[in-house]
Design a protein around this motif. Sequence first.
Motif, mmCIF file in Angstrom:
data_model
loop_
_atom_site.group_PDB
_atom_site.id
_atom_site.type_symbol
_atom_site.label_atom_id
_atom_site.label_comp_id
_atom_site.label_asym_id
_atom_site.label_seq_id
_atom_site.Cartn_x
_atom_site.Cartn_y
_atom_site.Cartn_z
ATOM 1 N N LYS A 18 -57.552 15.215 53.560
ATOM 2 C CA LYS A 18 -56.976 14.149 52.726
ATOM 3 C C LYS A 18 -57.381 14.330 51.262
ATOM 4 N N ALA A 19 -58.625 14.709 51.019
ATOM 5 C CA ALA A 19 -59.094 14.929 49.649
ATOM 6 C C ALA A 19 -58.363 16.111 49.005
ATOM 7 N N VAL A 20 -58.137 17.166 49.775
ATOM 8 C CA VAL A 20 -57.387 18.329 49.272
ATOM 9 C C VAL A 20 -55.958 17.897 48.935
ATOM 10 N N LEU A 21 -55.332 17.154 49.821
ATOM 11 C CA LEU A 21 -53.976 16.674 49.591
ATOM 12 C C LEU A 21 -53.904 15.831 48.318
ATOM 13 N N GLU A 22 -54.861 14.934 48.140
ATOM 14 C CA GLU A 22 -54.866 14.073 46.956
ATOM 15 C C GLU A 22 -54.989 14.878 45.669
ATOM 16 N N LYS A 23 -55.815 15.936 45.679
ATOM 17 C CA LYS A 23 -55.950 16.799 44.487
ATOM 18 C C LYS A 23 -54.616 17.463 44.170
ATOM 19 N N CYS A 24 -53.911 17.898 45.195
ATOM 20 C CA CYS A 24 -52.611 18.558 44.996
ATOM 21 C C CYS A 24 -51.568 17.572 44.485
ATOM 22 N N LEU A 25 -51.544 16.392 45.075
ATOM 23 C CA LEU A 25 -50.563 15.383 44.657
ATOM 24 C C LEU A 25 -50.826 14.907 43.225
ATOM 25 N N ALA A 26 -52.088 14.855 42.820
ATOM 26 C CA ALA A 26 -52.427 14.446 41.455
ATOM 27 C C ALA A 26 -51.865 15.426 40.422
ATOM 28 N N LEU A 27 -51.662 16.660 40.832
ATOM 29 C CA LEU A 27 -51.079 17.682 39.946
ATOM 30 C C LEU A 27 -49.566 17.797 40.147
ATOM 31 N N PHE A 28 -49.015 16.887 40.925
ATOM 32 C CA PHE A 28 -47.574 16.840 41.206
ATOM 33 C C PHE A 28 -47.065 18.095 41.912
ATOM 34 N N LEU A 29 -47.924 18.702 42.721
ATOM 35 C CA LEU A 29 -47.487 19.844 43.525
ATOM 36 C C LEU A 29 -46.586 19.346 44.652
ATOM 37 N N GLN A 30 -45.545 20.083 44.939
ATOM 38 C CA GLN A 30 -44.630 19.756 46.035
ATOM 39 C C GLN A 30 -45.214 20.367 47.307
ATOM 40 N N VAL A 31 -45.979 19.583 48.051
ATOM 41 C CA VAL A 31 -46.677 20.106 49.227
ATOM 42 C C VAL A 31 -46.078 19.538 50.505
ATOM 43 N N ASP A 32 -46.388 20.199 51.590
ATOM 44 C CA ASP A 32 -45.961 19.775 52.916
ATOM 45 C C ASP A 32 -46.696 18.477 53.261
ATOM 46 N N LYS A 33 -45.955 17.421 53.544
ATOM 47 C CA LYS A 33 -46.575 16.121 53.807
ATOM 48 C C LYS A 33 -46.534 15.752 55.282
ATOM 49 N N LYS A 34 -46.303 16.740 56.153
ATOM 50 C CA LYS A 34 -46.342 16.456 57.588
ATOM 51 C C LYS A 34 -47.755 16.011 57.967
ATOM 52 N N PRO A 35 -47.871 15.221 59.026
ATOM 53 C CA PRO A 35 -49.207 14.800 59.465
ATOM 54 C C PRO A 35 -50.095 16.030 59.734
ATOM 55 N N PHE A 36 -51.358 15.906 59.380
ATOM 56 C CA PHE A 36 -52.322 16.994 59.570
ATOM 57 C C PHE A 36 -52.712 17.094 61.039
ATOM 58 N N VAL A 37 -52.424 18.233 61.636
ATOM 59 C CA VAL A 37 -52.818 18.531 63.011
ATOM 60 C C VAL A 37 -53.675 19.793 62.947
ATOM 61 N N PRO A 38 -55.004 19.641 62.900
ATOM 62 C CA PRO A 38 -55.842 20.827 62.784
ATOM 63 C C PRO A 38 -55.676 21.734 64.002
ATOM 64 N N HIS A 39 -55.425 23.014 63.742
ATOM 65 C CA HIS A 39 -55.196 23.969 64.824
ATOM 66 C C HIS A 39 -55.365 25.393 64.297
ATOM 67 N N ILE A 40 -55.425 26.329 65.237
ATOM 68 C CA ILE A 40 -55.510 27.752 64.914
ATOM 69 C C ILE A 40 -54.326 28.427 65.592
ATOM 70 N N THR A 41 -53.380 28.910 64.804
ATOM 71 C CA THR A 41 -52.179 29.530 65.355
ATOM 72 C C THR A 41 -52.521 30.864 66.018
#
Length: 182
Positions: A106-129
Amino acid sequence: MQHYFIGIKLPKDLAQQLVDLRKGWHLERSHKRLPVAEDLHITLLYLGAVESDLLKQLLSQLDSLSQKFSPIDITLNGVSIFGNPLTPRVVYTAIEEQLSLQLLQKAVLEKCLALFLQVDKKPFVPHITLAKKWSGQHEMFLKVMDIEKQSFSITDFSVYAINPRETPSYQAIHTIILSGST
């Protein structure tokens, strides 16, 4: 333009263990992409294309998270899929819910949004592909896959450049050490 994501690299021995285990499941028969051990990671946020000036600002912003987060212990929790159970888009190692990891993302997302980056806003599902991109070669996907519960400590996260024509495909360009007090 170069594409990026923010993620957590797995310990080498754990990544190799997952790749070795995956070999027994023959996922190459059903999926087009099986990441090499060096590319196994937990994605905190996919960024896509980012201009260099904006990327420099983001790296500076992310550095400020170093003192706010301590190392995070997480536990692998079995194997799961994204998509149709008979033709899954992604096969992955699940991660037990961990509040500190959710807060870091959430903190990483907030830093990106504060810079107006167009990021993927899907719910965070931590996983290893472990495998992705259904190949369509087999009509049904009915595999029994499991891993033992294992824990490890996340001590840092990185911004990665994506180089799809190289192996490994992901190159850490900036790493943030989690050094906050517990």
